[in-house]
Design a protein around this motif. Sequence first.
Motif, PDB file in Angstrom:
ATOM      1  N   GLU A  78      -8.655  -3.160  -0.661  1.00 58.55           N
ATOM      2  CA  GLU A  78      -9.795  -2.820  -0.749  1.00 58.55           C
ATOM      3  C   GLU A  78      -9.929  -1.542   0.108  1.00 58.55           C
ATOM      4  O   GLU A  78      -9.451  -1.179   1.462  1.00 58.55           O
ATOM      5  N   LEU A  79     -10.471  -0.503  -0.479  1.00 54.52           N
ATOM      6  CA  LEU A  79     -10.664   0.890   0.313  1.00 54.52           C
ATOM      7  C   LEU A  79     -12.168   1.386   0.160  1.00 54.52           C
ATOM      8  O   LEU A  79     -12.360   1.383  -0.960  1.00 54.52           O
TER       9      LEU A  79
ATOM     10  N   ILE B 126     -13.111   5.339   6.742  1.00 53.56           N
ATOM     11  CA  ILE B 126     -11.928   4.586   5.844  1.00 53.56           C
ATOM     12  C   ILE B 126     -11.627   3.234   6.462  1.00 53.56           C
ATOM     13  O   ILE B 126     -11.575   2.953   7.561  1.00 53.56           O
TER      14      ILE B 126
ATOM     15  N   GLN C 190     -15.501   3.468  -3.267  1.00 53.54           N
ATOM     16  CA  GLN C 190     -15.116   2.149  -3.291  1.00 53.54           C
ATOM     17  C   GLN C 190     -14.105   1.874  -4.000  1.00 53.54           C
ATOM     18  O   GLN C 190     -14.662   1.657  -5.249  1.00 53.54           O
TER      19      GLN C 190
ATOM     20  N   VAL D   3      -2.584   7.244  -0.923  1.00 54.40           N
ATOM     21  CA  VAL D   3      -4.020   7.062  -0.307  1.00 54.40           C
ATOM     22  C   VAL D   3      -4.322   8.463   0.387  1.00 54.40           C
ATOM     23  O   VAL D   3      -5.330   9.169   0.093  1.00 54.40           O
TER      24      VAL D   3
ATOM     25  N   SER E  10      -5.818  -5.332   3.426  1.00 61.40           N
ATOM     26  CA  SER E  10      -4.945  -5.693   2.319  1.00 61.40           C
ATOM     27  C   SER E  10      -4.071  -7.016   3.174  1.00 61.40           C
ATOM     28  O   SER E  10      -4.212  -7.419   4.106  1.00 61.40           O
TER      29      SER E  10
ATOM     30  N   ALA F 173      -9.946  -0.144   5.392  1.00 69.27           N
ATOM     31  CA  ALA F 173      -8.931  -0.771   4.133  1.00 69.27           C
ATOM     32  C   ALA F 173      -8.509  -1.980   4.725  1.00 69.27           C
ATOM     33  O   ALA F 173      -8.378  -2.510   5.883  1.00 69.27           O
TER      34      ALA F 173
ATOM     35  N   ILE G  25       0.826  -1.391  -0.131  1.00 66.28           N
ATOM     36  CA  ILE G  25      -0.076  -0.228   0.127  1.00 66.28           C
ATOM     37  C   ILE G  25       0.787   1.181   0.151  1.00 66.28           C
ATOM     38  O   ILE G  25       1.747   1.475   0.949  1.00 66.28           O
TER      39      ILE G  25
END
Length: 161
Positions: free
Chosen positions: A31-32, A61, A24, A8, A65, A63, A3
């Motif tokens: 995924e954010l 938010i 999204q 971001v 990963s 997220a 990331i």
Amino acid sequence: MPIDFQQVRELLAAIANTDIVELQLKDDDFELTVRKGGMAMPAVASDGVQMATMPSPPVVIQAASSTPPPVESSPPPTIDPKWVEITSPMVGTFYRAPAPDEPPFVDIGEAVRVGQTVCIIEAMKLMNEIESEVAGQVVEVLVANGESVEYGQVLMRVNPN
């Protein structure tokens, strides 16, 4: 793919300046989800590590990963309660000096006076000088030159006179 938190932050800054209410993004290993409005909740990665929040406007938010975020090895520095925080009044890019080839406005250990310019925040191609509201000695600079900052983010701390 790791990331890139700088990307971001830049994405969040761009979204904060729009009418977008929800965004999204999904990838195989990332995924954010960003939602503006309502109550802000801390963002938490799948491993329980807090990622980021935006103090105003409220944003949620989330997220996830497959790659865990890096773990910092050193403990956070002790913050003296009498220190005064200089915060960002806007979303933008932080600059310590008036130009790349010039010295910074202030360094750690230097004295500042009320009204003295301590940094610049660039927002929408405008350079906004941020002035100290307290006289004292700079004890911490918490943002790197050229880094994106959020509204209310602490930029530096001053030990008042």
